[in-house]
Write an enzyme that holds these catalytic residues in place. Structure first.
Site, PDB file in Angstrom:
ATOM      1  N   HIS A  80      -5.585  30.997  28.382  1.00 49.38           N
ATOM      2  CA  HIS A  80      -4.824  32.149  27.893  1.00 49.38           C
ATOM      3  C   HIS A  80      -4.665  33.172  29.024  1.00 49.38           C
ATOM      4  CE1 HIS A  80      -3.834  35.688  25.453  1.00 49.38           C
ATOM      5  NE2 HIS A  80      -3.482  34.833  24.508  1.00 49.38           N
TER       6      HIS A  80
ATOM      7  N   PHE B  73       3.574  38.442  22.912  1.00 49.36           N
ATOM      8  CA  PHE B  73       3.291  38.961  24.248  1.00 49.36           C
ATOM      9  C   PHE B  73       4.157  40.155  24.646  1.00 49.36           C
ATOM     10  CE2 PHE B  73       1.624  34.584  24.616  1.00 49.36           C
ATOM     11  CZ  PHE B  73       0.318  34.861  24.978  1.00 49.36           C
TER      12      PHE B  73
ATOM     13  N   ASP C 135      -1.430  36.912  17.165  1.00 46.65           N
ATOM     14  CA  ASP C 135      -1.212  38.052  16.265  1.00 46.65           C
ATOM     15  C   ASP C 135      -0.262  39.040  16.902  1.00 46.65           C
ATOM     16  OD1 ASP C 135      -2.640  37.949  13.868  1.00 46.65           O
ATOM     17  OD2 ASP C 135      -4.514  38.440  14.855  1.00 46.65           O
TER      18      ASP C 135
ATOM     19  N   TYR D 140       0.607  42.797  18.151  1.00 48.38           N
ATOM     20  CA  TYR D 140      -0.236  43.911  18.606  1.00 48.38           C
ATOM     21  C   TYR D 140      -0.446  44.871  17.440  1.00 48.38           C
ATOM     22  CZ  TYR D 140       0.795  42.256  23.326  1.00 48.38           C
ATOM     23  OH  TYR D 140       0.911  41.489  24.471  1.00 48.38           O
TER      24      TYR D 140
END
Length: 220
Positions: free
Chosen positions: A187, A78, A65, A67
């Site tokens: 992750h 990221f 998703d 932020y």
């Protein structure tokens, strides 16, 4: 939702724009932007595609998703907008790059320099309601981004796919491991980075593979 997309991606994904799910998705996203605060800025929804053309993509990193906090989402997974403090997952990515390559990493949230070298920084869902993580999931974005990954996997060869965490790994299930290099790890989130992300060495492995395939390595 008017789709202004980089030409090579527009050609690769042209069939998606005529499908019923995309029409529903477009209407949903349009209403969401009209009704309240949605991230990223509308002009950055397709930034991952616009910055990393289909025929120039060498590495794919998958996020989930955008932020959902103010001024964070920039259209690249990221990454955050210039001047915003790097989020914890990105800090851990930099830590692994430093350990892997021995390179001192300047802490910045801006990853445009990766995208411009051919690293497709693609979120599965390209928009999100402010302060509501996952609010635009299961509205059609996942089908659209799956189509993008499939086009790369089927029409290109020698791409490095970095799949961090179970969500990204499921999304890349169909990638032919004989045609591409698929790297999997935990992750980089603080909740899971110590379960296999730290020490994965994906960045030097990716560059070695690119060099073996006559491609320039990424300056991480």
């Amino acid at each position: 939702m008017a789709v202004r997309l980089e030409e090579s991606w527009k050609k690769a994904l042209k069939d998606e724009f005529n499908k019923e799910y995309f029409a529903k998705l477009s209407e949903f996203v349009k209403k969401e932007y009209q009704a309240g605060t949605v991230y990223p800025h509308p002009g950055k929804i397709f930034k991952a595609f616009d910055t990393t053309p289909f025929d120039k993509t060498k590495v794919v990193i998958l996020g989930q998703d955008p932020y959902h906090g103010p001024n964070q989402a920039c259209g690249l997974c990221f990454a955050v907008n210039e001047g915003v403090e790097p989020p914890p997952s990105l800090v851990n990515i930099y830590q692994e790059i430093a350990a892997d390559t021995g390179k001192e990493i300047k802490p910045t949230g801006n990853l445009d320099h990766w995208a411009e070298q051919g690293v497709l920084l693609l979120n599965a869902t390209l928009t999100v309601r402010a302060r509501q993580a996952g609010s635009h999931q299961n509205k059609g974005w996942e089908q659209f981004t799956d189509a993008a990954i499939k086009e790369l996997a089927e029409k290109r060869e020698g791409i490095v796919f970095m799949l961090w965490g179970s969500y990204a790994q499921r999304k890349g299930d169909f990638i032919d491991r004989k045609r591409h290099l698929v790297l999997e790890a935990a992750h980089p989130s603080p909740l899971s980075a110590y379960k296999g992300f730290f020490g994965c060495r994906h960045f030097t492995i990716a560059n070695t593979y690119l060099i073996m395939n006559d491609e320039d390595p990424i300056e991480w």
